[in-house]
Scaffold this motif. Structure first.
Motif, PDB file in Angstrom:
ATOM      1  N   SER A   1      62.737 -12.851  29.851  1.00 45.71           N
ATOM      2  CA  SER A   1      62.647 -11.343  29.902  1.00 45.71           C
ATOM      3  C   SER A   1      63.999 -10.997  29.326  1.00 45.71           C
ATOM      4  O   SER A   1      64.296  -9.767  28.859  1.00 45.71           O
ATOM      5  CB  SER A   1      62.589 -10.849  31.249  1.00 45.71           C
ATOM      6  N   ILE A   2      65.137 -11.743  29.847  1.00 46.99           N
ATOM      7  CA  ILE A   2      66.538 -11.539  29.766  1.00 46.99           C
ATOM      8  C   ILE A   2      66.742 -11.465  28.128  1.00 46.99           C
ATOM      9  O   ILE A   2      67.450 -10.529  27.586  1.00 46.99           O
ATOM     10  CB  ILE A   2      67.381 -12.254  30.502  1.00 46.99           C
ATOM     11  N   LEU A   3      66.462 -12.525  27.446  1.00 45.24           N
ATOM     12  CA  LEU A   3      66.744 -12.733  25.991  1.00 45.24           C
ATOM     13  C   LEU A   3      65.987 -11.858  25.252  1.00 45.24           C
ATOM     14  O   LEU A   3      66.467 -10.986  24.224  1.00 45.24           O
ATOM     15  CB  LEU A   3      66.080 -13.986  25.620  1.00 45.24           C
ATOM     16  N   ALA A   4      64.605 -11.403  25.626  1.00 39.65           N
ATOM     17  CA  ALA A   4      64.046 -10.036  24.781  1.00 39.65           C
ATOM     18  C   ALA A   4      64.417  -8.796  24.873  1.00 39.65           C
ATOM     19  O   ALA A   4      64.688  -8.186  24.145  1.00 39.65           O
ATOM     20  CB  ALA A   4      62.539 -10.117  25.161  1.00 39.65           C
ATOM     21  N   LYS A   5      65.096  -8.633  26.291  1.00 40.00           N
ATOM     22  CA  LYS A   5      65.681  -7.216  26.743  1.00 40.00           C
ATOM     23  C   LYS A   5      66.879  -7.068  25.801  1.00 40.00           C
ATOM     24  O   LYS A   5      67.116  -6.282  25.103  1.00 40.00           O
ATOM     25  CB  LYS A   5      65.697  -7.122  27.972  1.00 40.00           C
TER      26      LYS A   5
END
Length: 189
Positions: free
Chosen positions: A128-132
């Motif tokens: 989630s963090i990488l994609a955001k």
């Protein structure tokens, strides 16, 4: 050892831009503190965690579906396609994929879905963090190309300012024409 890839997407709700996904296989020997749903972290916390995830994860990869794909196959199918692309791009083959939400991409490995997985499953939180961070960075770059829409502020989400800019200027090539607020402005284009 059984490698589990956490998978999440960012960008289902915006009126503009690609949907971006990430897949992450965490290293059990190198835990990462502070992993959480990317929406519950500040931009500064996310930026710091991206560096740590990239350094400590066994593997990570990104996937995406472009605006044209979203308009052609719908946002849910485009999100699942982007997830599939992320998992298939991992430099280490995962044995299983754990996906945020209740819909699973079609993969050649077993898939488990977790509602609110981005807040409860560390590998999904990392994805989630990488994609955001990747999608937000892209929208900041695209703001330079299309400054009238305020992508630097709302990242393509349907804020009042974004809808007002759409009504004033009509859609740009980044806008998802299959989304209602964009369709309503097509006569201006």
């Amino acid at each position: 050892m059984k490698w589990i890839a956490g998978v999440d997407e960012v960008g289902r709700g915006p009126l503009a831009g690609a949907v971006v996904t990430a897949a992450v296989i965490l290293d059990p020997n190198h835990p990462i503190d502070g992993l959480n749903d990317s929406k519950k972290l500040s931009a500064k916390q996310r930026e710091k965690l991206v560096i740590e995830i990239e350094q400590k994860a066994l593997a990570f990869a990104y996937g995406r579906a472009e605006v044209e794909e979203i308009d052609q196959i719908n946002i849910l199918q485009a999100s699942l396609l982007a997830m599939k692309r992320a998992v298939e791009s991992l430099p280490i083959a995962a044995h299983e994929a754990w996906v945020d939400g209740n819909k699973a991409p079609s993969l050649s490995i077993p898939v488990r879905t977790f509602i609110k997985g981005d807040a409860t499953v560390p590998a999904i939180a990392a994805a989630s963090i990488l994609a955001k961070v990747a999608r937000d960075s892209e929208m900041l770059r695209l703001h330079q190309q299309y400054p009238d829409y305020g992508f630097d502020k709302h990242k393509g989400y349907p804020t009042a300012a974004h809808v007002a800019a759409l009504q004033k200027f009509g859609p740009c090539p980044l806008h998802r024409r299959s989304f209602g607020p964009v369709q309503a402005t097509l006569s201006f284009a």
